[in-house]
Each structure stands twice: as C-alpha cells, then as structure tokens.
Write an enzyme that holds these catalytic residues in place. Sequence first.
Site, PDB file in Angstrom:
ATOM      1  N   CYS A   1     -10.123 -11.889  17.320  1.00  0.00           N
ATOM      2  CA  CYS A   1      -9.977 -10.494  17.753  1.00  0.00           C
ATOM      3  C   CYS A   1     -11.285 -10.091  18.425  1.00  0.00           C
ATOM      4  CB  CYS A   1      -9.726  -9.605  16.546  1.00  0.00           C
ATOM      5  SG  CYS A   1     -10.007  -7.866  16.901  1.00  0.00           S
TER       6      CYS A   1
ATOM      7  N   CYS B   1     -11.028  -4.892  20.901  1.00  0.00           N
ATOM      8  CA  CYS B   1     -10.772  -3.992  22.040  1.00  0.00           C
ATOM      9  C   CYS B   1      -9.891  -2.825  21.619  1.00  0.00           C
ATOM     10  CB  CYS B   1     -10.147  -4.757  23.203  1.00  0.00           C
ATOM     11  SG  CYS B   1      -8.414  -5.228  22.947  1.00  0.00           S
TER      12      CYS B   1
ATOM     13  N   TYR C   1      -6.886  10.183   4.276  1.00  0.00           N
ATOM     14  CA  TYR C   1      -5.535  10.623   3.924  1.00  0.00           C
ATOM     15  C   TYR C   1      -5.577  11.437   2.624  1.00  0.00           C
ATOM     16  CZ  TYR C   1      -4.219   7.418   7.636  1.00  0.00           C
ATOM     17  OH  TYR C   1      -4.118   6.803   8.848  1.00  0.00           O
TER      18      TYR C   1
ATOM     19  N   LYS D   1     -20.407  -5.756  24.957  1.00  0.00           N
ATOM     20  CA  LYS D   1     -19.092  -6.305  25.285  1.00  0.00           C
ATOM     21  C   LYS D   1     -19.052  -7.824  25.101  1.00  0.00           C
ATOM     22  CE  LYS D   1     -16.092  -4.100  26.980  1.00  0.00           C
ATOM     23  NZ  LYS D   1     -15.707  -3.265  28.091  1.00  0.00           N
TER      24      LYS D   1
ATOM     25  N   ARG E   1      -7.618  -7.163  11.962  1.00  0.00           N
ATOM     26  CA  ARG E   1      -7.216  -7.447  13.346  1.00  0.00           C
ATOM     27  C   ARG E   1      -7.319  -8.936  13.671  1.00  0.00           C
ATOM     28  NH1 ARG E   1     -11.184  -3.163  15.740  1.00  0.00           N
ATOM     29  NH2 ARG E   1     -12.143  -3.633  13.737  1.00  0.00           N
TER      30      ARG E   1
ATOM     31  N   GLN F   1       0.854  -1.194   0.000  1.00  0.00           N
ATOM     32  CA  GLN F   1       0.000   0.000   0.000  1.00  0.00           C
ATOM     33  C   GLN F   1       0.890   1.244   0.000  1.00  0.00           C
ATOM     34  OE1 GLN F   1      -2.352   1.382   3.486  1.00  0.00           O
ATOM     35  NE2 GLN F   1      -4.124   1.269   2.122  1.00  0.00           N
TER      36      GLN F   1
ATOM     37  N   GLU G   1      -9.421 -22.588  39.316  1.00  0.00           N
ATOM     38  CA  GLU G   1     -10.312 -21.421  39.222  1.00  0.00           C
ATOM     39  C   GLU G   1     -11.403 -21.594  40.281  1.00  0.00           C
ATOM     40  OE1 GLU G   1     -10.815 -18.395  37.844  1.00  0.00           O
ATOM     41  OE2 GLU G   1     -12.737 -18.460  38.898  1.00  0.00           O
TER      42      GLU G   1
ATOM     43  N   CYS H   1      -3.461  -3.019  19.248  1.00  0.00           N
ATOM     44  CA  CYS H   1      -3.113  -2.643  17.864  1.00  0.00           C
ATOM     45  C   CYS H   1      -3.127  -1.134  17.705  1.00  0.00           C
ATOM     46  CB  CYS H   1      -4.026  -3.368  16.879  1.00  0.00           C
ATOM     47  SG  CYS H   1      -5.795  -3.181  17.177  1.00  0.00           S
TER      48      CYS H   1
ATOM     49  N   ALA I   1      -7.757 -22.336  45.243  1.00  0.00           N
ATOM     50  CA  ALA I   1      -6.424 -22.855  45.596  1.00  0.00           C
ATOM     51  C   ALA I   1      -5.966 -22.272  46.931  1.00  0.00           C
ATOM     52  CB  ALA I   1      -5.432 -22.482  44.503  1.00  0.00           C
TER      53      ALA I   1
HETATM   54  C1  LIG Z   1      -3.388  -1.135  13.882  1.00  0.00           C
HETATM   55  C2  LIG Z   1      -4.104  -0.842  12.610  1.00  0.00           C
HETATM   56  C3  LIG Z   1      -3.454  -0.157  11.595  1.00  0.00           C
HETATM   57  C4  LIG Z   1      -4.101   0.090  10.381  1.00  0.00           C
HETATM   58  N1  LIG Z   1      -3.411   0.688   9.379  1.00  0.00           N
HETATM   59  C5  LIG Z   1      -3.973   0.778   8.145  1.00  0.00           C
HETATM   60  C6  LIG Z   1      -3.195   1.205   7.029  1.00  0.00           C
HETATM   61  O1  LIG Z   1      -1.998   1.419   7.124  1.00  0.00           O
HETATM   62  N2  LIG Z   1      -3.831   1.326   5.853  1.00  0.00           N
HETATM   63  C7  LIG Z   1      -5.161   1.042   5.687  1.00  0.00           C
HETATM   64  O2  LIG Z   1      -5.678   1.175   4.585  1.00  0.00           O
HETATM   65  N3  LIG Z   1      -5.896   0.603   6.726  1.00  0.00           N
HETATM   66  C8  LIG Z   1      -5.339   0.449   7.936  1.00  0.00           C
HETATM   67  N4  LIG Z   1      -6.066  -0.085   8.979  1.00  0.00           N
HETATM   68  C9  LIG Z   1      -7.461  -0.509   8.747  1.00  0.00           C
HETATM   69  C10 LIG Z   1      -7.516  -2.011   8.431  1.00  0.00           C
HETATM   70  O3  LIG Z   1      -6.922  -2.278   7.197  1.00  0.00           O
HETATM   71  C11 LIG Z   1      -8.959  -2.543   8.432  1.00  0.00           C
HETATM   72  O4  LIG Z   1      -9.640  -1.911   7.398  1.00  0.00           O
HETATM   73  C12 LIG Z   1      -9.670  -2.309   9.761  1.00  0.00           C
HETATM   74  O5  LIG Z   1      -8.857  -2.744  10.815  1.00  0.00           O
HETATM   75  C13 LIG Z   1     -11.007  -3.036   9.838  1.00  0.00           C
HETATM   76  O6  LIG Z   1     -10.875  -4.396   9.598  1.00  0.00           O
HETATM   77  P1  LIG Z   1     -10.815  -5.506  10.760  1.00  0.00           P
HETATM   78  O7  LIG Z   1     -12.057  -5.379  11.586  1.00  0.00           O
HETATM   79  O8  LIG Z   1     -10.726  -6.810  10.047  1.00  0.00           O
HETATM   80  O9  LIG Z   1      -9.610  -5.199  11.586  1.00  0.00           O
HETATM   81  C14 LIG Z   1      -5.439  -0.321  10.203  1.00  0.00           C
HETATM   82  C15 LIG Z   1      -6.076  -1.005  11.223  1.00  0.00           C
HETATM   83  C16 LIG Z   1      -5.431  -1.273  12.417  1.00  0.00           C
HETATM   84  C17 LIG Z   1      -6.130  -2.052  13.474  1.00  0.00           C
END
Ligand SMILES: Cc1cc2nc3c(=O)[nH]c(=O)nc-3n(C[C@H](O)[C@H](O)[C@H](O)COP(=O)(O)O)c2cc1C
Length: 646
Positions: free
Chosen positions: A343, A346, A174, A431, A320, A103, A413, A350, A458
Amino acid sequence: MQYPHLFAPGKIGKCSIRNRVVMPPMATNLGSAFGEVTPELLAYYRRRAQGGVGLIIVENAQVDMFQGRSLTAQIAVDSDKFLPGLRALAEVIHAEGAKTFLQIQHGGRQCTPSTTDGLQPVAPSPVPCKFLGVMPRALTKEEIRELVEKFAQAALRAKLAGFDGVEVHAAHGYLLNEFLSPYTNKRDDEYGGSFENRLRFLLEILARIKELVGEDFVVGVRLSVEEFVPGGLTLAESQEIARALEASGVDYISASCGIYESVSTIIEPMNFAEGWRAHLARGIKEVVSCPVIAVGVIRHPEVAERILAEGHADFVAIGRGLIADPDWAKKAAWGREREINHCISCNVGCIGELFANGKVRCAVNPWAGRELFFDERARAPERKRVVVVGGGPGGMTAALVAAQRGHEVHLFEKEKALGGQLRFAARAPHKEKLLWFVEYFEEMLPKTGVSVHLGSEATPETVLALKPQAVIVASGGTPVIPEFSSLDPSFACTAWDVLRGSVVLEEKDVVVVGGGVVGCEVALFLAERGNRVTLVEMLSHLAVDAEVITRIELLKALGASSVHVMTSTRCMDVEGRRVVYLCDADPRTSELHPEYIVFALGTQPNRALFDELSGKVQELFLIGDAREPRKIFHAVYEGALAATQV
Ligand SMILES: Cc1cc2nc3c(=O)[nH]c(=O)nc-3n(C[C@H](O)[C@H](O)[C@H](O)COP(=O)(O)O)c2cc1C
C-alpha cells in the site's frame, strides 16, 4: 524463519491464532443498503483470509441501523435477520484457517443525516464535529440504557453467528469514543465530567456483554489512544482507561488514534512514516497485561517484526496493506516479501471511494472489492502474444496481468527505467512510497516472464514486427503548455521538468501556474530548495483534485511553507518573464515578474500510436492517461481490465 515474532502463534483470551498478523476492521461499503452481508463482501474477506493472516477483525457492524450508521452500505448486527449473512461471513473466514472478531460500532456525532435516514445524529453532548459540520443532539439517559442493550445484543449475535469475539469500537471519534473524551463529552450527569463518569457508558456495555456472552468469547476494545485535538484524550489518560478496561475483563486492546477532526492520523496519507505510532501501542502495553494490537502504516514485514520484537505490541494490524495485497502474510512467511504489492498510502481507492459513497477499491490492487467479479488467478483460454506500450502504472499492470494469465508479453518503455510518471512524482515531498509500486513491478515482471524493453520507444513498425495478437497502448500523457504568443521557453518549463530534475531551480523567484495537486507539490518542492514561490490558481481552492485526507496534509504543508498562494486568479498571458493575471475580485489585469515560470496545468493524452495501430491489430486497447489523464487508480484498473479481456 525470518520473522519469528510475526509468525509465532498467539492467543487472545481463549482464542488461539496462527500468527500475529491482524487485519484491522476496515469499512468496505460492500454490504447491502439494508445492512446485509453480500456475496461481494464474502468474496472480499475470503480472499484476505486465504492470504495467511491470523485474525480478521471484520469491519464496523452497526448496532443501531437508524441512528448510528456511518456509511450507506454498512453491515449491521442490530437484528437477528442479519444472522445468516454474518454466519456465512464467519464461516468463509474460518474455512481459510483465520480467526475472526466482529467490530461493533455506533457512529455518534460522526454520522450525517444522509446515513441516518434524516435523523439528527446523537452524541454525549451537542458538540458538532468540525469535519462534518452536523449538530448532534445529546442522548437521554433512557437512550443510553437502550444502547447498552443494543451493543450487548450485537455482541451476542456475533457469538451466535460463529465469530470468535467482538471488538467494541471506542475509537476514531465515534459514539463510545465521544463519551470517553473531555473534548466531546460535556455532560453534567453520571455519564460526563469526571474520568469515572466518562467511562461509565463503555463499562456498562462491557459488563452487559460479558453477562450475555460468557467467558469463552473474546471481548476487546479499540481506543483512540491520542485524539490529536486540543483538550482531547492523550496517552496518559488513555493508559488509565486501558487499566480500567482490563480490570473490567477485556481480553485485548487495539491501540489506534485520532477522530475525524484529526482524520489524517486515523488513515494516514503518504507523508506519515512507516510505524510512526507504534509508541502508542507501547504506552498501553506498559500498563496492561492483556494483548495489545499496534496499527498504522505498518507496511514491510521487517517493520512489523521489529514492533513485536521490541515489545511495542503483541499483534500488528496490517490494514490497507491487506487491501493492496491480500497475500501479504503468506509472502512474508515464505520469504517472498519482495513480491508484496505494498500500500502506498494514497487513500484514493479505499477511504477515498468510501467518502464518495463508493465501495472499497485500491489504486495498486485492481481486484480489491471486485473479488466476486474477477478471478485474478484465472488463465486465458489461449496463449497470445501481447505487446504493451508504456511502462507507467497502467502499462506495468497490464503486462503483469497478461503474463499471469499465461500470455507472452513484451513491454516497451521509452525511458531507461520502469515507472513512467511515478518515478518523478515520487520526488515531490513525502511521495517516495510511490516507488514501492515501481519496485513491485521490477520484481514481478521478470519473474512472470515479461520481456521488458527499456529505452525503447515503440513505433507502429516495431510493434507490428512482433506480430502481436493484442496491443495495449499505455503511452501516458504530455504536460500541457499553454499557447501564449510570446512565451519564452528559456524562462518556462513544466512541473514534470522540475520534478524530473531536467530543470534545476534554486534561490529564484518562481511563479507556478496551476494549483492542482501537482502544482501544490511542485511549489513545495521548489520552496524547499530556497526558491521564492508564488502559486497561481484559477479556482477558489487549491488541490481540489486531491483525495480528501491527502489534501488536508498538503494544505497544511503549504500553509507552513513560504509559498505565496493566489487563488481565484487566472493567468491571462505570459510574455518573456512577464505574467499577466486577472483576479476574480478585480476587473483590471496585474503583473508578476518572476525569474522563472513553471506550468502545472495537467496533461494531454498521447494517443498517436493507438491511432496509427487502429485496424492493424486484432485486439487494440487504449488505457490510462493515454486515454484520458487521471490517477494511478484509473490507469491500474484499465490496465488490468484490458489484460483480462485479451
Ligand atoms: C477504507 C478504510 C476503512 C476503515 N474503517 C474502519 C472501521 O470500520 N473501523 C475501525 O476501527 N477502523 C477503520 N479504519 C482504520 C483501519 O482499521 C486502520 O486503523 C488504518 O487504516 C491504519 O492502518 P493501516 O495504515 O495499516 O491502513 C479504516 C481504514 C480504511 C482505510
């Protein structure tokens, strides 16, 4: 094969891919401060490629290190000096059978001077991002022309480094997204105003990339199909953008959403349902014939399969989910989906760590981002008998890791079920994903041979009777109840009592003392049950202990609820049902007279067993809340660390 669509081979442009599972780009901050690929980054991606994913779209690589950086250790592709590192990266991913795109990104107005070495961020127009509050300056036409070349040279470098394609980042607010959107693009030259003008910059970049890379190299675009801000891009206009992109020759479109001002739609916290935005991918798929990637809280293989089977998308991105469990794809393909460590959204390890200028980590996967330093599959040199006390996240992790390292493990436990605090924390509104983590251990602990002793408190005697060589104490914490002289326990309880269901409150006047995350959640829980809730917090802001994006959603929910919030208010005393408080703004004390008082003032460590065992066992560890009350994130890491040291 249970997931025929998910594991059908696919094709993007001329690139054949072994299945439909995509790792979307996710910044890790594992690069060097100078933008180079590091050994840590290689180990991180190698581990994910080993897990069977079809395509890895490597995180946002910077096309302009000085003006476009969004993170302090973001990888870069704006110079040939980055080629050796990028080449190694493409190589380790290919070596594991996955394909990989890079990317390419420019942060635009969503940079801060701390990441751009003090330079003022740039944008189509001087419109500041409300999330960051930094005023950007408008790019000149000359600078736009230079950036077209920078993006194109970056794409060429990706090709030279051995990547199978590039993804042009035109999403998430961006720079390129800012040009597309009427929300951020207020220019009146040929790069702003009309639809054609807003699209011009991106189309110029794509055309120049195609000129440099030729036909065989994949070129895709990531879009924020809905920006979720008033006056921003919507699906209808994004469909037009997608049509124009396809006409310009792009090989795929990745359908994401959101900008920083709607950040909870980009990286959703726990309250978003699984697969909630698959319809956005579908909306794009309806108007183009190139492949479309869906993303967003896709956690279970059956959900991913359904998205493909119902024709919402051609590929699914598991973001995630792959930080949490790099073997997600293999486990799904082998019918071992119950072994997936999901995942839980939370966001603490990340994006939470990245926002704090840290490196990617994961609350449920202690190895994430640390692959270089820990070999999670290493066996211990000697098999030992290990006792773990406490079946919360830290204890369960310690038991699993110890068993995976070949030890004989006994887990005690005191409750009749595993999970510790997770079990009742999961009862707070939205949650429930926390229970996925418990279910993972319920599957894995017996499978790895851990003897789980439930309903078993325990004691030093029961522990020592097993003659363990190592004991890991993960006995958690106990809720704090303040020492008010005439507190009447028949009118007061803790947040845990409420969430656990041992105190049931309905249609009552309730004061919740303590407005951290737990206090806010219990206030919402009580309000949902018809109680009239007043939330009293000493600090000027609520939920300051929450992860940033989670906090946005929590405060939104509180704002929309009937909960009456009193911040900067100190609870001075409680006598029976009389709550005496002092506001920062008023030197006189005032009173509330609720029917019930709920304390959400945190916990104190339960370390008695650890103290009693000190000096009596060879190796003794104290972890998680029993050491110092904190988050799942800390308990899990300490559990893994202790088990690794045995
Ligand atoms: C730690 C982190 C960093 C991310 N960095 C980018 C990135 O560099 N470029 C991008 O297009 N999306 C980025 N995302 C978004 C993810 O690509 C993804 O679209 C988002 O996490 C939702 O998907 P998921 O629920 O499967 O995590 C980031 C997400 C996380 C959690």
